[in-house]
Design an enzyme around this catalytic site. Structure first.
Site, short mmCIF file in Angstrom:
data_model
loop_
_atom_site.label_atom_id
_atom_site.label_comp_id
_atom_site.label_asym_id
_atom_site.label_seq_id
_atom_site.Cartn_x
_atom_site.Cartn_y
_atom_site.Cartn_z
N ARG A 23 1.30 -0.82 -0.02
CA ARG A 23 -0.36 0.06 -0.07
C ARG A 23 1.57 1.44 -0.16
O ARG A 23 0.58 2.15 -0.51
CB ARG A 23 -0.88 -0.80 1.29
CG ARG A 23 -2.09 0.24 0.69
CD ARG A 23 -2.81 0.26 2.16
NE ARG A 23 -3.51 -0.75 2.77
CZ ARG A 23 -3.66 -1.57 3.58
NH1 ARG A 23 -3.49 -1.04 4.09
NH2 ARG A 23 -3.74 -3.03 3.58
N CYS A 45 -10.31 -16.92 15.58
CA CYS A 45 -10.98 -16.18 16.48
C CYS A 45 -13.06 -16.80 16.15
O CYS A 45 -12.88 -17.32 17.45
CB CYS A 45 -10.55 -15.00 17.00
SG CYS A 45 -9.42 -14.53 16.17
N TYR A 430 -21.03 8.18 31.99
CA TYR A 430 -22.74 7.70 32.92
C TYR A 430 -23.82 8.28 32.22
O TYR A 430 -24.23 9.50 31.68
CB TYR A 430 -21.95 8.39 34.47
CG TYR A 430 -23.59 8.40 34.36
CD1 TYR A 430 -24.12 6.79 35.34
CD2 TYR A 430 -24.16 9.48 35.01
CE1 TYR A 430 -25.35 7.29 35.96
CE2 TYR A 430 -25.61 9.33 35.93
CZ TYR A 430 -26.06 8.14 36.37
OH TYR A 430 -27.59 7.77 35.97
N ARG A 446 -11.59 3.72 43.82
CA ARG A 446 -11.21 4.46 45.18
C ARG A 446 -10.91 3.72 46.04
O ARG A 446 -10.81 3.42 46.77
CB ARG A 446 -13.10 4.71 45.19
CG ARG A 446 -13.14 5.93 44.97
CD ARG A 446 -14.56 6.32 44.97
NE ARG A 446 -15.74 6.13 45.91
CZ ARG A 446 -16.38 6.02 45.72
NH1 ARG A 446 -17.20 6.18 44.96
NH2 ARG A 446 -17.62 5.09 46.57
C1 LIG Z 1 -10.35 -21.27 18.38
C2 LIG Z 1 -9.12 -19.93 18.21
C3 LIG Z 1 -9.68 -18.85 19.26
C4 LIG Z 1 -8.95 -17.85 19.05
N1 LIG Z 1 -9.44 -16.51 19.54
C5 LIG Z 1 -9.39 -15.54 19.82
C6 LIG Z 1 -9.78 -14.07 20.37
O1 LIG Z 1 -10.85 -14.70 20.44
N2 LIG Z 1 -8.75 -12.83 20.23
C7 LIG Z 1 -7.51 -12.69 19.74
O2 LIG Z 1 -7.34 -11.64 19.65
N3 LIG Z 1 -6.67 -13.43 19.49
C8 LIG Z 1 -7.45 -15.02 18.96
N4 LIG Z 1 -7.72 -16.45 18.83
C9 LIG Z 1 -5.26 -16.12 18.50
C10 LIG Z 1 -4.96 -15.95 16.72
O3 LIG Z 1 -5.75 -16.80 16.06
C11 LIG Z 1 -3.55 -15.58 16.52
O4 LIG Z 1 -3.27 -14.54 17.45
C12 LIG Z 1 -3.43 -15.23 14.81
O5 LIG Z 1 -3.75 -16.13 13.86
C13 LIG Z 1 -1.50 -15.71 14.73
O6 LIG Z 1 -1.77 -14.23 13.71
P1 LIG Z 1 -0.34 -15.28 13.05
O7 LIG Z 1 -0.69 -14.55 11.41
O8 LIG Z 1 1.04 -15.25 13.80
O9 LIG Z 1 -0.31 -16.91 12.56
P2 LIG Z 1 -1.50 -17.76 12.03
O10 LIG Z 1 -3.29 -17.20 12.42
O11 LIG Z 1 -1.16 -18.93 13.00
O12 LIG Z 1 -0.28 -17.65 10.90
C14 LIG Z 1 0.17 -18.37 10.63
C15 LIG Z 1 0.72 -19.32 8.70
O13 LIG Z 1 1.51 -19.56 8.56
C16 LIG Z 1 1.31 -20.91 7.91
N5 LIG Z 1 3.62 -21.41 8.19
C17 LIG Z 1 3.77 -21.85 8.99
N6 LIG Z 1 4.93 -22.34 8.85
C18 LIG Z 1 4.40 -22.31 7.37
C19 LIG Z 1 6.26 -21.89 6.89
N7 LIG Z 1 7.37 -23.08 7.12
N8 LIG Z 1 5.84 -21.92 4.93
C20 LIG Z 1 4.97 -22.29 4.99
N9 LIG Z 1 3.82 -20.96 5.72
C21 LIG Z 1 3.98 -21.87 6.96
C22 LIG Z 1 0.79 -21.51 8.62
O14 LIG Z 1 -0.17 -22.35 8.20
C23 LIG Z 1 -0.26 -20.36 9.17
O15 LIG Z 1 -1.51 -20.48 8.04
C24 LIG Z 1 -7.66 -17.68 18.22
C25 LIG Z 1 -7.11 -19.17 17.90
C26 LIG Z 1 -8.11 -20.02 17.68
C27 LIG Z 1 -6.80 -21.23 16.57
#
Ligand SMILES: Cc1cc2nc3c(=O)[nH]c(=O)nc-3n(C[C@H](O)[C@H](O)[C@H](O)COP(=O)(O)OP(=O)(O)OC[C@H]3O[C@@H](n4cnc5c(N)ncnc54)[C@H](O)[C@@H]3O)c2cc1C
Length: 461
Positions: A23, A45, A430, A446
């Site tokens: 972007r 999530c 409030y 408080r």
């Molecule tokens: C059931 C559930 C509920 C959740 N609820 C919440 C919530 O309410 N609020 C909140 O803030 N967070 C929540 N989370 C957490 C949130 O989903 C994660 O923190 C977030 O998805 C992290 O994003 P990320 O990009 O770091 O990792 P990910 O979403 O895990 O993405 C990483 C990606 O890298 C890919 N990858 C890994 N290694 C390789 C490789 N060697 N080569 C190519 N690709 C690779 C994986 O396939 C994956 O798609 C929840 C998670 C789950 C599972």
């Protein structure tokens, strides 16, 4: 000259970084992103709410599809796993899982956004048919297909953290009898045990059987390898389906093999621009990094989507030659079980002790609206403040609808290192439908300020 950027992992952190860089920098950057799975930019999530039936189509959880990213100019390689990073040569080795072909791709800058791996205990029977994780959309789809096909009557959820609790509620809402097993004294160990007790009660209130202080030792199967029961030190619990919610660890094997240094909890550590410490051309964000807790001053692994998206935005700005920072977290999180909202920010008592703080705590019960207003409900606020100085250290909230998002006031106060005395003067909104005239956060502040003054009085000669 065009900067060539390779992104590993195409979900929240990785694609936020790629999209933001593109972007701002446009044609000045060329971005190749690798994703070993079949989805991009989706909301894990939302999985518990999809399983519960609140969301009918998994597509609704996808913010941006691979095609949408490609249309925006990202060279996205789906179902392709990066298997090696060669920092010296500035290239990665990738394996196209569909074509079975390996190749190399060079980079000027590398973004590691590989997320986390779910904890799967090496216990006998853990690979039985009917044992599910809920990390990805594919996991959610596999669980839903099994629920439709096998029509299980009894489920065991292993782990009483927020994912375990949300999944337990989802299964109850599908008419399944649910048992939650956790080795801790209360579910939701992100709260202090006294506040976790309210969560325990709410879970029991919707018919969930909660086994605390109970370690799982294995999984028993029937002849067809299907799960039959979950074995614990206290005996076996019959189960037609099992959901594992045991938390996650940073997915950093690739980074470690490349020689990148990891922190105590296995995550990459970065500076505030999200550059891996000591490596100017390597950036990392999301669940694969450790972050600085601004209250304790210690590094922590806090795997939350809210941070992953911010990390990605910051990386994207900096890659594009703009400037943005992620200073750290204060430990804010929110969840719910049935009618009970659960929120926390800052330090629990045990965190405060570990960080070396002397502190006072107060716990107040208040209404979510004016006492006379129809629909007012109870909420409980626990506040932790440093002795003598009165600096706010942490807040936990459990209560009915309208409770949880009050945690954001506390998070903002923590971010600004406010004292509880200063919080008492905050100009919070409030009107009777929204709050008592003294907002519950102000009431807690408080009382905490009074407790802090008392510690001063106790010290005076
Ligand atoms: C059931 C559930 C509920 C959740 N609820 C919440 C919530 O309410 N609020 C909140 O803030 N967070 C929540 N989370 C957490 C949130 O989903 C994660 O923190 C977030 O998805 C992290 O994003 P990320 O990009 O770091 O990792 P990910 O979403 O895990 O993405 C990483 C990606 O890298 C890919 N990858 C890994 N290694 C390789 C490789 N060697 N080569 C190519 N690709 C690779 C994986 O396939 C994956 O798609 C929840 C998670 C789950 C599972």
């Amino acid at each position: 000259m065009t900067e060539r950027i390779v992104v590993i992992g195409a979900d929240a952190a990785g694609m936020s970084a790629a999209s933001q860089a593109l972007r701002i920098a446009g044609d000045a950057v060329q971005i190749v992103a690798f994703e070993r799975g079949g989805h991009t930019s989706y909301s894990a999530c939302g999985i518990p709410y999809w399983v519960a039936g609140d969301i009918d189509e998994p597509e609704r959880l996808i913010a941006r599809s691979p095609d949408a990213h490609r249309r925006n100019g990202i060279d996205l390689r789906m179902r392709t796993a990066v298997e090696e990073i060669d920092l010296q040569a500035g290239r990665v080795a990738a394996h196209d899982l569909a074509a079975g072909r390996s190749y190399r791709e060079s980079f000027d800058s590398l973004v590691i956004a590989t997320g986390a791996v779910p904890v799967r205990p090496p216990l006998p029977g853990v690979d039985a048919v009917g044992v599910f994780g809920v990390q990805t959309l594919d996991d959610g789809a596999a669980l839903l297909a099994d629920l439709d096909r096998a029509q299980p009557r009894r489920a065991v959820v292993v782990g009483g953290g927020y994912i375990g609790v949300e999944m337990a509620e989802a299964l109850v809402r599908r008419g399944v009898a649910v048992t939650v097993v956790d080795q801790a004294a209360q579910p939701m160990t992100t709260l202090d045990p006294d506040m976790g007790a309210a969560v325990h009660q709410a879970m029991q209130g919707i018919g969930i059987d909660v086994h605390t202080d109970t370690a799982v030792t294995g999984f028993e199967t029937s002849g067809d390898r299907r799960i039959r029961s979950v074995v614990t030190a206290d005996g076996s619990i019959p189960a037609d389906v099992v959901v594992l919610g045991l938390g996650v660890r940073p997915n950093t094997a690739l980074a470690r093999n490349a020689g990148l240094p990891l922190g105590d909890q296995g995550g990459l550590r970065t500076n505030v621009q999200m550059q891996v410490l000591g490596y100017d051309c390597v950036w990392a964000g999301g669940d694969c990094v450790e972050v600085l807790n601004l209250v304790s001053g210690q590094y922590q692994h806090v795997p939350l989507g809210t941070h992953a998206n911010k990390h990605g935005r910051v990386i994207g700005h900096n890659l594009a030659g703009s400037y943005a920072t992620f200073p750290g977290v204060v430990g804010t999180a929110v969840s719910k079980v049935c009618h009970l909202e659960i929120a926390r920010t800052g330090l629990r008592e045990r965190d405060a002790r570990r960080a070396g703080f002397a502190y006072v705590t107060v716990t107040v019960r208040s209404g979510t609206k004016a006492a006379y207003f129809p629909g007012t409900r109870q909420m409980t606020v626990k506040m932790i403040a440093e002795r003598c100085t009165g600096r706010l250290l942490g807040v936990q909230i459990v209560g009915s609808e309208g409770s949880a998002k009050r945690i954001d006031t506390a998070a903002t106060a923590l971010w600004n290192r406010m004292t509880v005395e200063e919080i008492t003067a905050l100009d919070l909104a409030y009107a009777p439908p929204f709050s008592p005239v003294w907002d519950p956060i102000l009431v807690a502040a408080r009382q905490a300020a009074a407790a802090v003054r008392q510690t001063g009085a106790d010290r005076s000669p």
